[in-house]
Motif scaffolding. Structure first.
Motif, PDB file in Angstrom:
ATOM      1  N   TYR A  71      21.527 -19.219  19.216  1.00  0.00           N
ATOM      2  CA  TYR A  71      20.090 -19.110  19.461  1.00  0.00           C
ATOM      3  C   TYR A  71      19.296 -19.462  18.210  1.00  0.00           C
ATOM      4  O   TYR A  71      18.302 -20.192  18.271  1.00  0.00           O
ATOM      5  CB  TYR A  71      19.744 -17.699  19.930  1.00  0.00           C
ATOM      6  N   ASN A  72      19.708 -18.955  17.066  1.00  0.00           N
ATOM      7  CA  ASN A  72      18.993 -19.256  15.829  1.00  0.00           C
ATOM      8  C   ASN A  72      19.107 -20.722  15.452  1.00  0.00           C
ATOM      9  O   ASN A  72      18.195 -21.285  14.840  1.00  0.00           O
ATOM     10  CB  ASN A  72      19.531 -18.387  14.693  1.00  0.00           C
ATOM     11  N   ALA A  73      20.226 -21.349  15.816  1.00  0.00           N
ATOM     12  CA  ALA A  73      20.447 -22.748  15.419  1.00  0.00           C
ATOM     13  C   ALA A  73      19.701 -23.728  16.310  1.00  0.00           C
ATOM     14  O   ALA A  73      19.126 -24.711  15.822  1.00  0.00           O
ATOM     15  CB  ALA A  73      21.939 -23.066  15.424  1.00  0.00           C
ATOM     16  N   VAL A  74      19.704 -23.498  17.623  1.00  0.00           N
ATOM     17  CA  VAL A  74      19.135 -24.498  18.539  1.00  0.00           C
ATOM     18  C   VAL A  74      18.027 -23.927  19.412  1.00  0.00           C
ATOM     19  O   VAL A  74      17.413 -24.672  20.190  1.00  0.00           O
ATOM     20  CB  VAL A  74      20.234 -25.102  19.449  1.00  0.00           C
ATOM     21  N   GLY A  75      17.752 -22.634  19.322  1.00  0.00           N
ATOM     22  CA  GLY A  75      16.678 -22.049  20.109  1.00  0.00           C
ATOM     23  C   GLY A  75      17.005 -21.855  21.572  1.00  0.00           C
ATOM     24  O   GLY A  75      16.113 -21.649  22.395  1.00  0.00           O
ATOM     25  N   ALA A  76      18.273 -21.901  21.939  1.00  0.00           N
ATOM     26  CA  ALA A  76      18.697 -21.732  23.326  1.00  0.00           C
ATOM     27  C   ALA A  76      19.793 -20.680  23.390  1.00  0.00           C
ATOM     28  O   ALA A  76      20.530 -20.462  22.418  1.00  0.00           O
ATOM     29  CB  ALA A  76      19.206 -23.052  23.916  1.00  0.00           C
ATOM     30  N   VAL A  77      19.887 -20.023  24.533  1.00  0.00           N
ATOM     31  CA  VAL A  77      20.903 -18.995  24.743  1.00  0.00           C
ATOM     32  C   VAL A  77      22.106 -19.618  25.434  1.00  0.00           C
ATOM     33  O   VAL A  77      21.968 -20.267  26.471  1.00  0.00           O
ATOM     34  CB  VAL A  77      20.351 -17.840  25.595  1.00  0.00           C
TER      35      VAL A  77
ATOM     36  N   ASP B 237      16.874 -33.157  22.360  1.00  0.00           N
ATOM     37  CA  ASP B 237      15.446 -33.434  22.215  1.00  0.00           C
ATOM     38  C   ASP B 237      14.646 -33.074  23.462  1.00  0.00           C
ATOM     39  O   ASP B 237      13.440 -33.310  23.507  1.00  0.00           O
ATOM     40  CB  ASP B 237      15.233 -34.923  21.893  1.00  0.00           C
ATOM     41  N   GLY B 238      15.302 -32.521  24.458  1.00  0.00           N
ATOM     42  CA  GLY B 238      14.625 -32.152  25.689  1.00  0.00           C
ATOM     43  C   GLY B 238      14.201 -30.696  25.692  1.00  0.00           C
ATOM     44  O   GLY B 238      14.360 -29.974  24.706  1.00  0.00           O
ATOM     45  N   PRO B 239      13.655 -30.233  26.821  1.00  0.00           N
ATOM     46  CA  PRO B 239      13.269 -28.822  26.932  1.00  0.00           C
ATOM     47  C   PRO B 239      14.465 -27.899  26.759  1.00  0.00           C
ATOM     48  O   PRO B 239      15.597 -28.244  27.088  1.00  0.00           O
ATOM     49  CB  PRO B 239      12.688 -28.737  28.359  1.00  0.00           C
TER      50      PRO B 239
END
Length: 288
Positions: free
Chosen positions: A26-32, A86-88
């Motif tokens: 999560y901290n690296a790419v902002g996704a769970v 680079d997407g949502p």
């Protein structure tokens, strides 16, 4: 009573290892990465391969698990995250879920639907310490967790690569401007996350059975631990995982195993209502 505490801490350590992988990605790419439980499953099968099929000793089997889990984590990153970077964010989440389904089906096709077991790592299953009888597997899990988190702390705060990884997690754009290879750092985050999950799966096999669907329940409990402890906080992941493990153990023993998930969810809801940021709230600074 002390046996309940030991059992709760044992499961709490496993949840903490899985939760750390959550936070790292999560901290690296902002996704769970909700496929973290499937990476645990992959590590359990690598353990069965090393100990059960190849007949390796404990250290050699752990090396197989580390290398195999690192490879799975890297390939996972290349296929599930990299094409959608680079997407949502929701695209990455869905892609990780799809990759997890692929891993489960691949495990079932390669190893079969029947679960695998593995003998305890040590001949002495019970250890007597100061009048207490502690399963050797519980001691192994606790020691392994402490070592892994100590190594992670040293890596992140005492090495240049760790500092670059932290900088990438804090702000990928600024890290790129300073010359940090952001893509390599993100790949490294997935590799470390895979290794942590794989080691958790390896440690679990003598207690639980290795099966293609074993990761689902584990990832749910680890996720609850992340939320309770504080999303984005490594100490929160450790404390939250241990809290969930203790809640499950005491509820199953003192009330009923049918209510252990109910009580855990009630505690989660209470935390969300009373302290939604979790026990260890993440410090947030506004970027200007």
């Amino acid at each position: 009573m002390y046996q309940l505490v030991i059992n709760g801490l044992t499961m709490g350590c496993i949840y903490a290892l899985i939760a750390f992988g959550f936070i790292l990605i999560y901290n690296a790419v902002g996704a769970v990465n909700f496929a973290q439980g499937d990476l645990v499953m992959a590590g359990s099968y690598f353990g069965v391969l090393g100990v059960g099929l190849l007949g390796l000793d404990l250290i050699s089997a752990m090396l197989v698990v580390v290398l195999g889990s690192a490879a799975v984590g890297y390939v996972f990153q290349r296929l599930a995250y990299y094409p959608l970077r680079d997407g949502p964010t929701i695209n990455v989440v869905i892609s990780c879920l799809g990759a997890g389904i692929f891993l489960r089906n691949a495990a079932q096709n390669l190893a079969g639907p029947e679960p695998y077991t593995m003998k305890p790592f040590f001949d002495t299953e019970l250890v007597h310490v100061s009048g207490l009888t502690i399963p050797s597997q519980s001691i192994f899990i606790a020691v392994l967790t402490v070592i892994l988190f100590a190594v992670q702390y040293w890596f992140f705060f005492r090495t240049n690569v760790g500092r670059m990884l932290r900088a990438t997690a804090n702000d990928k754009y600024a890290a790129r401007l300073t010359g940090i290879p952001v893509r390599r750092m993100i790949a490294l985050a997935f590799v470390i996350s895979g290794v942590m999950a794989g080691m958790a799966g390896f440690a679990l096999v003598p207690i639980f059975l290795a099966s293609p669907n074993m990761g689902f329940g584990l990832v749910v409990k680890a996720w609850i631990g992340v939320v309770i402890g504080g999303f984005g906080s490594v100490p929160g992941a450790i404390v939250g995982g241990i809290i969930v493990g203790l809640l499950e153990t005491f509820t199953a023993s003192l009330i009923s195993s049918d209510y252990k998930d109910v009580i855990t969810m009630m505690v989660l809801l209470a935390v969300l209502f009373l302290r939604p940021q979790g026990i260890f709230s993440e410090s947030v600074q506004e970027k200007v």
